[in-house]
Design an enzyme around this catalytic site. Structure first.
Site, PDB file in Angstrom:
ATOM      1  CB  CYS A 156      -0.993   0.004   1.162  1.00 58.04           C
ATOM      2  SG  CYS A 156      -0.260   0.052   2.811  1.00 58.04           S
ATOM      3  CG  HIS A 199      -6.819   0.072  -1.298  1.00 55.93           C
ATOM      4  ND1 HIS A 199      -6.799  -0.851  -0.292  1.00 55.93           N
ATOM      5  CD2 HIS A 199      -7.993  -0.132  -1.948  1.00 55.93           C
ATOM      6  CE1 HIS A 199      -7.906  -1.579  -0.324  1.00 55.93           C
ATOM      7  NE2 HIS A 199      -8.646  -1.149  -1.321  1.00 55.93           N
ATOM      8  CG  HIS A 237      -4.417  -0.191   3.958  1.00 57.91           C
ATOM      9  ND1 HIS A 237      -3.605  -0.986   3.186  1.00 57.91           N
ATOM     10  CD2 HIS A 237      -5.441   0.184   3.168  1.00 57.91           C
ATOM     11  CE1 HIS A 237      -4.133  -1.097   1.970  1.00 57.91           C
ATOM     12  NE2 HIS A 237      -5.252  -0.386   1.936  1.00 57.91           N
TER      13      HIS A 237
END
Length: 160
Positions: free
Chosen positions: A72, A131, A119
């Site tokens: 990510c 993402h 994240h």
């Protein structure tokens, strides 16, 4: 006589340039956006367009390139890096960059953070973000709802 014509031509040039500059400034004012705002919007749009090119690419832990895949923060770092903005390769460290943004004021290109800063993704507009989710999955666009809404931590605007 020659200098007189030179002065007349120079004066005509100055008047023409001043008129052009004035009309350009007026157009910017009429549109409601300054040149700086336009540049920011353009850069944010470039971030979103570039990020879209990687939809479907596989996740790879620690990955930072299209050749190997992305995690990510590596995905976010790569996209912004391609546009000249250097970010760290860590979601929590990326959360310390830029300005805090309330969820109600998100704009395309803003970074959105989840899971206790574990994240990160890029907001693309209309309640969605792009993402690189986790091992075994691919870069995709999802809505900021459901679990993502519960796990939402905050957002940062890197492109001011």
């Amino acid at each position: 006589m020659r200098t007189k014509w030179s002065l007349i031509l120079f004066a005509a040039f100055v008047i023409t340039f001043a008129s052009f500059a004035s009309s350009t400034a007026s157009a910017a004012i009429v549109s409601g956006k300054s040149m700086v705002q336009r540049k920011r919007v353009s850069l944010a749009n470039d971030v979103v367009m570039l990020a879209h090119q990687f939809v479907g690419m596989r996740y790879r832990y620690g990955g930072t390139s299209p050749r190997t895949g992305f995690d990510c923060s590596g995905f976010v770092m790569y996209v912004y890096g391609k546009l000249g903005i250097q970010l760290p390769h860590n979601a929590a460290a990326q959360f310390r960059v830029g300005a805090s943004v309330p969820r109600s004021s998100l704009r395309p290109g803003d970074l959105v953070f989840f899971n206790g800063l574990g994240h990160v993704g890029i907001y693309v507009g209309k309640g969605r973000f792009i993402h690189s989710p986790r091992t075994g999955e691919r870069i995709r666009i999802e809505y900021l709802s459901g679990n993502w809404s519960r796990w939402y931590v905050g957002a940062r605007r890197v492109v001011a």
